[in-house]
Design a protein around this motif. Structure first.
Motif, PDB file in Angstrom:
ATOM      1  N   HIS A 196       0.834  -1.206   0.000  1.00  0.00           N
ATOM      2  CA  HIS A 196       0.000   0.000   0.000  1.00  0.00           C
ATOM      3  C   HIS A 196       0.869   1.257   0.000  1.00  0.00           C
ATOM      4  O   HIS A 196       0.624   2.196  -0.775  1.00  0.00           O
ATOM      5  N   LEU A 197       1.904   1.273   0.833  1.00  0.00           N
ATOM      6  CA  LEU A 197       2.770   2.450   0.918  1.00  0.00           C
ATOM      7  C   LEU A 197       3.633   2.592  -0.332  1.00  0.00           C
ATOM      8  O   LEU A 197       3.861   3.707  -0.826  1.00  0.00           O
ATOM      9  N   GLU A 199       2.793   1.648  -3.320  1.00  0.00           N
ATOM     10  CA  GLU A 199       1.902   2.132  -4.388  1.00  0.00           C
ATOM     11  C   GLU A 199       1.667   3.629  -4.295  1.00  0.00           C
ATOM     12  O   GLU A 199       1.323   4.271  -5.286  1.00  0.00           O
ATOM     13  N   ARG A 200       1.871   4.198  -3.126  1.00  0.00           N
ATOM     14  CA  ARG A 200       1.709   5.643  -2.941  1.00  0.00           C
ATOM     15  C   ARG A 200       3.024   6.391  -3.085  1.00  0.00           C
ATOM     16  O   ARG A 200       3.138   7.553  -2.698  1.00  0.00           O
ATOM     17  N   HIS A 202       6.193   5.673  -1.877  1.00  0.00           N
ATOM     18  CA  HIS A 202       7.277   5.582  -0.895  1.00  0.00           C
ATOM     19  C   HIS A 202       8.326   4.573  -1.366  1.00  0.00           C
ATOM     20  O   HIS A 202       7.988   3.455  -1.753  1.00  0.00           O
ATOM     21  N   SER A 295       3.872   8.983   6.556  1.00  0.00           N
ATOM     22  CA  SER A 295       2.705   8.096   6.513  1.00  0.00           C
ATOM     23  C   SER A 295       2.868   6.955   7.516  1.00  0.00           C
ATOM     24  O   SER A 295       3.978   6.463   7.731  1.00  0.00           O
ATOM     25  N   THR A 312      -4.661   4.317   8.787  1.00  0.00           N
ATOM     26  CA  THR A 312      -4.760   3.134   7.944  1.00  0.00           C
ATOM     27  C   THR A 312      -4.239   1.954   8.753  1.00  0.00           C
ATOM     28  O   THR A 312      -3.240   2.072   9.462  1.00  0.00           O
ATOM     29  N   SER A 356      -2.429   7.577   5.418  1.00  0.00           N
ATOM     30  CA  SER A 356      -1.559   7.168   4.305  1.00  0.00           C
ATOM     31  C   SER A 356      -2.082   7.696   2.972  1.00  0.00           C
ATOM     32  O   SER A 356      -1.635   7.275   1.927  1.00  0.00           O
TER      33      SER A 356
END
Length: 356
Positions: A196-197, A199-200, A202, A295, A312, A356
């Motif tokens: 998840h991180l 994909e954002r 990081h 995040s 999150t 996040s």
């Protein structure tokens, strides 16, 4: 033994083993074959069993499930008694206990709870206590996921009733023991958080874990995801378990954040929620914004949504684990050695919120 008690015992035998052989049951119980056959006739007249040569089976199939819906078990006259041993009855474990309780109620099974306060010796004592008290099977939740514990394997072998490990792998158990295990796939849960991180945007993700049973699996999943994404190295730290009046947690949080900022890391996975909320406070004290500057993904999702910035969080399927563990214990009682050992892992889910 009065007639109805005797018939309940016979019915329970049929449900648990799939069938009853008159000669074998007479030898094990000391009842006469004639008495058993008379009781089978009564149960057949009630539609609860079907007579076959030499014994009886359930009316639909010899492998029909033992459920309260069938009217075979009730809270006052349970089909079986199954123990549930947990480290404590607070924080992480209530959803697991609830899942097991709901499954027990649906199955007409009595659930008996024991706690160990994370004491390995107490695990063994509780196993023997429940077995001696008439428990037909035991579900054991442990605080030591990756420990090869020969004493525990010996205790499980000694009780001679089925044991289902819960939130613990059966790795290291002697192959002679048929041990079922049901747990959350915490390594996968950590991978969910890192994915998840990543994909954002990081390019590195730190990890901060308290000393818990879950931590080794989360560290393993974190490493896998970091390698898969080719992320840069990031701080990985362990926070001690809290003690009354001890401020070491705050020192660890500051040290972790300092290490992340020094290495250009702007995201972290934190176990458990309470520690993640503490990190959020330290981040905000530094004048940083969440998630714009840093995040955070919490692990457990007990109180993550209540943080000043809703976190999150990875949510382990605790209720489902408790339910599946009870069902697995029933399966083992019903089929005995006819079924292979079950090693079940249930995947956590990710709840995306503002952090996040």
């Amino acid at each position: 033994m009065i007639a109805e008690e005797r018939r309940e015992r016979i019915l329970r035998e049929i449900v648990m083993r799939g069938r009853i052989e008159v000669g074998d049951f007479a030898a094990r119980t000391g009842l006469s074959g004639m008495t058993i056959r008379r009781d089978l006739a009564v149960l057949a007249d009630r539609g609860l069993i079907r007579r076959v040569h030499g014994g009886a089976v359930l009316p639909d199939t010899a492998e029909a499930p033992a459920t309260g819906v069938r009217g075979i078990g009730s809270s006052t006259r349970p089909l079986a008694t199954i123990g549930l041993i947990v480290p404590d009855a607070g924080y992480y474990f209530p959803p697991l206990i609830r899942g097991a309780s709901e499954a027990a109620l649906a199955a007409g099974v009595r659930l008996v709870l024991g706690t160990t306060n994370y004491d390995p010796a107490e695990e063994t004592r509780q196993l023997h206590r429940l077995s001696a008290g008439g428990a037909d099977a035991t579900m054991l939740v442990t605080a030591r996921p990756d420990v090869v514990d020969q004493e525990l394997w010996r205790a499980i072998a000694a009780v001679e009733t089925p044991v289902v490990l819960v939130e613990r792998a059966a790795d290291g158990a002697p192959t002679s023991l048929r041990i079922d295990a049901v747990r959350s796939d915490h390594a996968f849960g950590a991978e969910l958080a890192v994915d998840h991180l990543a994909e954002r945007g990081h390019r590195s993700v730190g990890l901060l874990c308290r000393e818990t049973a879950t931590a080794p699996w989360i560290a393993k999943g974190h490493r896998r995801a970091v390698e898969r994404h080719g992320l840069a190295s990031a701080p990985v730290m362990t926070a001690p378990s809290p003690r009354w009046g001890d401020d070491s947690r705050a020192d660890v949080l500051r040290e972790f954040l300092d290490a992340c900022l020094a290495e250009g890391v702007r995201a972290a996975v934190v176990l458990p929620d309470e520690l993640a909320i503490g990190l959020l406070s330290v981040v905000e004290e530094r004048g940083l914004r969440v998630p714009e500057d840093f995040s955070i993904v919490a692990y457990d999702d007990e109180v993550a949504a209540l943080a000043s910035v809703p976190l999150t969080a990875v949510d382990p399927p605790r209720t489902a684990v408790g339910r599946r563990a009870l069902e697995t214990a029933l399966m083992r009682l019903e089929r005995r050695d006819d079924a292979p050992a079950h090693r079940i892992k249930l995947a956590p889910s990710l709840h995306v919120r503002e952090s996040s």
